[in-house]
Write an enzyme that holds these catalytic residues in place. Structure first.
Site, PDB file in Angstrom:
ATOM      1  N   ARG A   1       0.940  -1.084  -0.044  1.00 28.05           N
ATOM      2  CA  ARG A   1      -0.011  -0.065  -0.017  1.00 28.05           C
ATOM      3  C   ARG A   1       0.911   1.149  -0.168  1.00 28.05           C
ATOM      4  O   ARG A   1       1.713   1.265   0.733  1.00 28.05           O
ATOM      5  CB  ARG A   1      -1.035  -0.078   1.237  1.00 28.05           C
ATOM      6  CG  ARG A   1      -1.727   1.358   1.179  1.00 28.05           C
ATOM      7  CD  ARG A   1      -2.476   1.333   2.514  1.00 28.05           C
ATOM      8  NE  ARG A   1      -3.128   2.811   2.656  1.00 28.05           N
ATOM      9  CZ  ARG A   1      -3.157   3.500   3.754  1.00 28.05           C
ATOM     10  NH1 ARG A   1      -2.980   2.857   4.978  1.00 28.05           N
ATOM     11  NH2 ARG A   1      -3.745   4.628   3.720  1.00 28.05           N
TER      12      ARG A   1
ATOM     13  N   HIS B   1      -3.018  10.908   0.882  1.00 22.36           N
ATOM     14  CA  HIS B   1      -2.420  10.769   2.248  1.00 22.36           C
ATOM     15  C   HIS B   1      -1.885  12.201   2.896  1.00 22.36           C
ATOM     16  O   HIS B   1      -0.593  12.364   3.033  1.00 22.36           O
ATOM     17  CB  HIS B   1      -1.487   9.547   2.377  1.00 22.36           C
ATOM     18  CG  HIS B   1      -1.199   9.100   3.717  1.00 22.36           C
ATOM     19  ND1 HIS B   1      -1.186   7.634   3.951  1.00 22.36           N
ATOM     20  CD2 HIS B   1      -0.777   9.481   4.863  1.00 22.36           C
ATOM     21  CE1 HIS B   1      -0.852   7.509   5.259  1.00 22.36           C
ATOM     22  NE2 HIS B   1      -0.734   8.625   5.847  1.00 22.36           N
TER      23      HIS B   1
ATOM     24  N   GLU C   1      -7.360   8.472   6.772  1.00 23.90           N
ATOM     25  CA  GLU C   1      -7.858   9.129   8.046  1.00 23.90           C
ATOM     26  C   GLU C   1      -8.246  10.498   8.152  1.00 23.90           C
ATOM     27  O   GLU C   1      -7.423  11.509   8.405  1.00 23.90           O
ATOM     28  CB  GLU C   1      -6.256   8.799   9.040  1.00 23.90           C
ATOM     29  CG  GLU C   1      -5.768   7.525   9.063  1.00 23.90           C
ATOM     30  CD  GLU C   1      -4.578   7.680   9.985  1.00 23.90           C
ATOM     31  OE1 GLU C   1      -4.137   8.727  10.504  1.00 23.90           O
ATOM     32  OE2 GLU C   1      -4.340   6.456  10.653  1.00 23.90           O
TER      33      GLU C   1
ATOM     34  N   ASN D   1      -7.411   1.779   9.837  1.00 25.14           N
ATOM     35  CA  ASN D   1      -6.160   1.989  10.328  1.00 25.14           C
ATOM     36  C   ASN D   1      -6.374   1.737  11.947  1.00 25.14           C
ATOM     37  O   ASN D   1      -6.944   2.504  12.540  1.00 25.14           O
ATOM     38  CB  ASN D   1      -5.573   3.334  10.389  1.00 25.14           C
ATOM     39  CG  ASN D   1      -5.124   3.498   8.835  1.00 25.14           C
ATOM     40  OD1 ASN D   1      -5.323   2.700   7.934  1.00 25.14           O
ATOM     41  ND2 ASN D   1      -4.634   4.669   8.644  1.00 25.14           N
TER      42      ASN D   1
ATOM     43  N   TYR E   1      -4.607   1.703  15.590  1.00 28.94           N
ATOM     44  CA  TYR E   1      -3.380   1.851  16.537  1.00 28.94           C
ATOM     45  C   TYR E   1      -3.655   1.868  18.064  1.00 28.94           C
ATOM     46  O   TYR E   1      -3.019   1.292  18.639  1.00 28.94           O
ATOM     47  CB  TYR E   1      -2.708   3.320  16.130  1.00 28.94           C
ATOM     48  CG  TYR E   1      -2.118   3.235  14.806  1.00 28.94           C
ATOM     49  CD1 TYR E   1      -0.643   2.502  14.879  1.00 28.94           C
ATOM     50  CD2 TYR E   1      -2.537   3.682  13.691  1.00 28.94           C
ATOM     51  CE1 TYR E   1      -0.012   2.580  13.586  1.00 28.94           C
ATOM     52  CE2 TYR E   1      -1.942   3.678  12.499  1.00 28.94           C
ATOM     53  CZ  TYR E   1      -0.590   3.006  12.607  1.00 28.94           C
ATOM     54  OH  TYR E   1      -0.107   3.225  11.291  1.00 28.94           O
TER      55      TYR E   1
ATOM     56  N   GLU F   1      -3.679  -0.305   8.119  1.00 30.33           N
ATOM     57  CA  GLU F   1      -2.492  -0.015   8.745  1.00 30.33           C
ATOM     58  C   GLU F   1      -2.561  -0.806  10.329  1.00 30.33           C
ATOM     59  O   GLU F   1      -3.771  -0.503  10.956  1.00 30.33           O
ATOM     60  CB  GLU F   1      -2.469   1.397   9.024  1.00 30.33           C
ATOM     61  CG  GLU F   1      -1.851   2.095   7.911  1.00 30.33           C
ATOM     62  CD  GLU F   1      -1.568   3.529   8.199  1.00 30.33           C
ATOM     63  OE1 GLU F   1      -1.192   4.046   9.179  1.00 30.33           O
ATOM     64  OE2 GLU F   1      -1.919   4.447   7.264  1.00 30.33           O
TER      65      GLU F   1
END
Ligand code: BGC
Length: 532
Positions: A94, A139, A184, A324, A326, A395
């Site tokens: 990616r 991005h 995001e 994503n 985290y 991610e």
């Protein structure tokens, strides 16, 4: 009492060993983004992005005054990126396209052929190695001219982004089968405008996050609809966006309702309009924002309404859910006088709530808390909210703040093992349709405000070497093994000899037994149900 057939079935089920393999359709890859790795910030006709401008004008805001001017120099070293990805056996890579590298002004008046060729060559080289390109269209690199016209707060950006998307599709749709429009949106809208610490360095927490929220959804939907009408009939790719989904859990049992509101605020505002059956804003947030805005003295909600047509236009514009993952945070009501601070970072003024990391979730020098169960819980929540949709983890990764590990990143390796265990449980026990996992990041990158002081790479980049040499870390060896075995049951020889001493610390054996036990119990239960 039991038929012979049932007994045989029971015997098979009870004796069969639970396996740690990933389903055939599950793919493993790694990711990067253009500004964070490419360098070549003004090479061959590239235009200026808000991050170019931000780092050049605000060097005091970034650790050691670092910039992405050269970064890992992937603009020149991209063949190395393909080589290391191929060495690992990655099934996909990616990467993102820099808008001003393709359209220097942001508009279609001029297409930069050198930029077009750069990504075209990269895609061809990946495909030659049997690595599928997954392409992110945005991005965070807004062309400065578009920012000067208001960027994401100007409704016209919806069509400007559509124009950019059409140019990209025209160039690469023949070879790219998975697209992500925006990376995001919550970081672009909420985080950037609430704190004003990221490009474009504008602090305006009242209206900007919500205007941006609406326009980014419409821009995404515009790109999706352009693909649908003009490209899908011929090329049949899948399109979605990569959401940063903060997983919010109640701090105490009294905070359950608050946690649900928190999730709608963080995840729902960017997902519900696309993935829910009803479309539009999550009803609980629409209500909350109206009440809060009226309380502030405004005549209407700061969350701009969607028209009926807009609701229909945005609804259903994704072919899978990109996430994503985290951070897991705990939410609780603010105590009297306690300041909730800044939304997403410390709490929510609208919810009068505080966000805190779970205790014991801090590992070594990791910048984010490590809480593997969070990813499994979040995947189940997505299924519960939006139905049985395919989910691609776009991610997940481990960043640390020093040079502690150099090449032997045992904590990161452990991180991948534990998160992948949870993903496997999600697939096999919770029946969630997780179709892939993306490790962030393939190589060390320019980590935004942290410059080069935070490392996420499964390959080290020597930033002092003119070629920006890439070297695999232990985590790259581990992931390569998992990909080769298509299983978490990785044989010993997968580890490089020089790292053998650390195998015990990685805890590979005991961890695998733990997940094996869970899967085995699951099969046993099914067997008992059938037998009884
Ligand atoms: C972003 C990346 C960033 C990573 C680690 C993600 O939110 O997409 O650009 O490097 O987090 O901070």
């Amino acid at each position: 009492m039991f038929s012979r057939r049932t007994l045989v079935l029971c015997a098979i089920l009870v004796t069969c060993r639970a396996d740690l393999t990933f389903p055939e359709h599950f793919k493993l890859g790694a990711a990067t983004s253009s500004y964070q790795i490419e360098g070549g910030w003004n090479a061959d006709g590239k235009g200026e992005s808000i991050w170019d401008r931000f780092v050049h004008e605000n060097s005091a805001d970034i650790k050691s005054g670092a910039t992405g001017d050269v970064a890992a120099d992937s603009y020149h070293q991209w063949r190395e990126d393909v080589r290391i990805a191929a060495n690992m056996g990655l099934q996909f890579y990616r990467f993102s396209i820099s808008w001003p590298r393709i359209l220097p002004t942001g508009f279609t008046d001029k297409i930069n052929q050198a930029g077009v060729k750069y990504y075209s060559d990269l895609i061809d080289a990946l495909l030659a190695e049997d690595i599928q390109p997954i392409v992110t269209m945005y991005h965070w690199e807004m062309p400065v001219k578009i920012q000067d016209l208001g960027g994401w707060t100007n409704p016209l950006i919806v069509n400007w982004f559509g124009d950019y998307a059409r140019v990209i599709f025209s160039q690469y749709a023949d070879r790219v089968k998975t697209w992500l429009t925006i990376n995001e949106a919550i970081a672009i809208c909420d985080l950037a405008f609430n704190k004003g610490h990221y490009a474009p360095k504008i602090k305006e927490p009242e209206f900007a996050p919500f205007l941006c929220n609406k326009h980014i959804l419409l821009a995404h939907a515009t790109a999706y609809r352009i693909y649908d009408r003009e490209f899908r009939p011929k090329y049949k790719a899948r399109i979605s966006l990569a959401n940063f989904d903060l997983w919010i859990k109640p701090a105490t049992e009294n905070d359950t309702e608050l946690a649900d509101l928190g999730r709608q605020h963080a995840i729902g505002r960017y997902s519900y309009p696309i993935f829910s059956k009803q479309g539009g804003w999550p009803p609980s947030i629409e209500k909350l924002m109206l009440q809060y805005s009226l309380g502030q003295g405004y005549q209407y909600s700061r969350l701009p309404p969607f028209t009926k047509d807009e609701i229909e236009f945005v609804k259903g514009t994704a072919d899978f859910y990109g996430i994503n993952h985290y951070i897991t945070s705990l939410i609780r009501s603010a105590k009297p006088g306690e300041d909730p601070g800044i939304w997403v970072l410390t709490g929510s003024p609208e919810l009068n709530a505080i966000l805190e990391f779970p205790t014991n979730s801090k590992v070594a020098n990791s910048i984010f808390p490590v809480y593997p169960e969070g990813i499994r819980q979040q995947l189940s929540w997505i299924k519960q909210e939006y139905g049985d949709i395919d989910i691609l983890i776009t991610e997940n990764g481990f960043g640390y703040s020093t040079n502690d590990y150099e090449l032997n990143d045992v904590d990161r390796t452990k991180f991948f093992k534990e998160y992948l265990e949870q993903v496997l449980l999600s697939i096999k026990v919770d029946n969630v349709s997780v179709i892939g996992y993306t490790a962030w990041s393939l190589i060390d990158t320019f980590e935004w405000l942290d410059g080069y002081t935070i490392k996420f790479g499964i390959h080290e980049v020597d930033f002092s070497h003119p070629n920006r040499t890439r070297t695999p870390r232990t985590s790259a060896h581990y992931l390569a093994c998992v990909i080769r075995a298509r299983s978490l049951d990785v044989p010993d020889h997968c580890y490089k000899d020089k790292y053998l001493a650390d195998r015990a610390r990685i805890g590979y054996r005991s961890g695998s037994h733990k997940i094996q036990a869970v899967l085995f119990i699951n099969i046993l239960l099914i067997a008992i149900i059938i037998c009884v």
